[in-house]
Write a protein that holds these residues in place. Structure first.
Motif, PDB file in Angstrom:
ATOM      1  N   ASN A  29       0.824  -1.207   0.000  1.00  0.00           N
ATOM      2  CA  ASN A  29       0.000   0.000   0.000  1.00  0.00           C
ATOM      3  C   ASN A  29       0.862   1.264   0.000  1.00  0.00           C
ATOM      4  N   ASP A  30       1.818   1.333  -0.927  1.00  0.00           N
ATOM      5  CA  ASP A  30       2.802   2.411  -0.956  1.00  0.00           C
ATOM      6  C   ASP A  30       2.292   3.709  -1.565  1.00  0.00           C
ATOM      7  N   TRP A  31       1.180   3.695  -2.286  1.00  0.00           N
ATOM      8  CA  TRP A  31       0.728   4.871  -3.033  1.00  0.00           C
ATOM      9  C   TRP A  31      -0.726   5.171  -2.727  1.00  0.00           C
ATOM     10  N   VAL A  32      -1.082   6.432  -2.834  1.00  0.00           N
ATOM     11  CA  VAL A  32      -2.464   6.866  -2.640  1.00  0.00           C
ATOM     12  C   VAL A  32      -2.856   7.746  -3.829  1.00  0.00           C
ATOM     13  N   ARG A  33      -4.083   7.552  -4.325  1.00  0.00           N
ATOM     14  CA  ARG A  33      -4.582   8.394  -5.417  1.00  0.00           C
ATOM     15  C   ARG A  33      -4.772   9.814  -4.925  1.00  0.00           C
ATOM     16  N   THR A  34      -4.509  10.745  -5.824  1.00  0.00           N
ATOM     17  CA  THR A  34      -4.664  12.155  -5.482  1.00  0.00           C
ATOM     18  C   THR A  34      -5.296  12.880  -6.667  1.00  0.00           C
ATOM     19  N   THR A  35      -5.952  13.977  -6.370  1.00  0.00           N
ATOM     20  CA  THR A  35      -6.476  14.822  -7.441  1.00  0.00           C
ATOM     21  C   THR A  35      -5.530  15.985  -7.702  1.00  0.00           C
ATOM     22  N   GLN A  36      -4.509  16.116  -6.862  1.00  0.00           N
ATOM     23  CA  GLN A  36      -3.511  17.183  -7.015  1.00  0.00           C
ATOM     24  C   GLN A  36      -2.815  17.064  -8.360  1.00  0.00           C
ATOM     25  N   GLY A  37      -2.657  18.182  -9.017  1.00  0.00           N
ATOM     26  CA  GLY A  37      -1.908  18.216 -10.263  1.00  0.00           C
ATOM     27  C   GLY A  37      -0.416  18.127 -10.005  1.00  0.00           C
ATOM     28  N   ALA A  38       0.363  18.166 -11.069  1.00  0.00           N
ATOM     29  CA  ALA A  38       1.821  18.100 -10.948  1.00  0.00           C
ATOM     30  C   ALA A  38       2.314  19.204 -10.018  1.00  0.00           C
ATOM     31  N   PRO A  39       3.104  18.840  -9.020  1.00  0.00           N
ATOM     32  CA  PRO A  39       3.552  19.835  -8.035  1.00  0.00           C
ATOM     33  C   PRO A  39       4.502  20.879  -8.631  1.00  0.00           C
ATOM     34  N   ALA A  40       4.188  22.145  -8.451  1.00  0.00           N
ATOM     35  CA  ALA A  40       5.042  23.232  -8.943  1.00  0.00           C
ATOM     36  C   ALA A  40       6.286  23.328  -8.069  1.00  0.00           C
ATOM     37  N   GLY A  41       7.433  23.536  -8.713  1.00  0.00           N
ATOM     38  CA  GLY A  41       8.671  23.736  -7.989  1.00  0.00           C
ATOM     39  C   GLY A  41       9.404  22.472  -7.588  1.00  0.00           C
ATOM     40  N   TRP A  42       8.829  21.303  -7.821  1.00  0.00           N
ATOM     41  CA  TRP A  42       9.501  20.044  -7.479  1.00  0.00           C
ATOM     42  C   TRP A  42      10.407  19.644  -8.637  1.00  0.00           C
ATOM     43  N   ALA A  43      11.443  18.845  -8.338  1.00  0.00           N
ATOM     44  CA  ALA A  43      12.276  18.272  -9.398  1.00  0.00           C
ATOM     45  C   ALA A  43      11.379  17.381 -10.261  1.00  0.00           C
ATOM     46  N   HIS A  44      11.704  17.272 -11.547  1.00  0.00           N
ATOM     47  CA  HIS A  44      10.835  16.538 -12.477  1.00  0.00           C
ATOM     48  C   HIS A  44      11.646  15.860 -13.563  1.00  0.00           C
TER      49      HIS A  44
END
Length: 157
Positions: A29-44
Motif C-alpha cells: 500500500n505504498d501509493w495513494v490516489r490524489t487529485t492534485q496536479g503536478a507539483p510546482a517547484g519540485w524536481a521533475h
C-alpha cells in the motif's frame, strides 16, 4: 554436529532469499490516489519508452525529503492481442533514515490501453507516495485486459 551446521547454513540461505526477494507494491500500500496536479517547484523528469507496440510516458516529480508524485500515459500501438501498461520500480524508507534495501514493483493504476490505434493515450490516476520514496523508474509492459502484467521491457527509464 554435522546436522547443526547444515541447519544453520539452511537458515542463513533462507534469510538471504527472504531479504533479497522484491516486495510486491500491492501488499505494501505504498501509493495513494490524489487529485492534485503536478507539483510546482519540485524536481521533475519524464521516463519514456517504446517497445513491442507499447509506448509509455511517466511524469515523476519529487522533493529531497522523499515526497513523490507520478502520472503515466500509455498507448497500445500494435494488434498483438495485448493491452499496453506501465510498471514502476522504486525504493521506500521503512523508517526515517533507513531505506528498504530492495525494490518495490507496481503497475501504475489507470494506465491501461487496450484500444489499438486510438490516437489519444490512456492516462493513469495521479499518485502520491505514502512513504519517503526514491529511485522511481518506469517501463512499458504488455498486460491482459484486467491490467495484469504479462511481460515488460528489460530496461528501466
Amino acid at each position: 554436529m554435522k546436522r547443526r551446521i547444515l541447519g544453520l547454513l539452511g537458515a542463513a540461505f533462507s534469510t538471504v532469499l527472504i531479504v533479497t526477494t522484491p516486495a510486491s507494491a500491492h501488499g505494501t500500500n505504498d501509493w495513494v490516489r490524489t487529485t492534485q496536479g503536478a507539483p510546482a517547484g519540485w524536481a521533475h523528469r519524464t521516463a519514456k519508452s517504446y517497445v513491442g507496440g507499447v509506448e509509455q510516458e511517466t511524469d515523476i516529480y519529487w522533493q529531497a525529503n522523499g515526497e513523490v508524485w507520478i502520472e503515466s500515459k500509455v498507448w497500445d500501438r500494435a494488434t498483438d492481442g495485448y493491452c499496453a501498461a506501465v510498471q514502476i520500480r522504486y525504493e521506500i524508507s521503512e523508517r526515517p533514515g533507513q531505506w528498504a534495501g530492495h525494490w518495490h514493483y507496481r503497475p501504475v493504476g489507470g494506465a491501461l490501453d487496450c484500444a489499438y490505434l486510438e490516437p489519444s493515450p490512456q492516462y493513469s490516476h495521479r499518485w502520491m507516495a505514502r512513504h519517503a520514496t526514491r529511485s522511481v523508474a518506469a517501463r512499458a509492459c504488455h498486460a491482459d485486459s484486467s491490467g495484469r502484467i504479462i511481460e515488460c521491457e528489460g530496461k528501466w527509464h
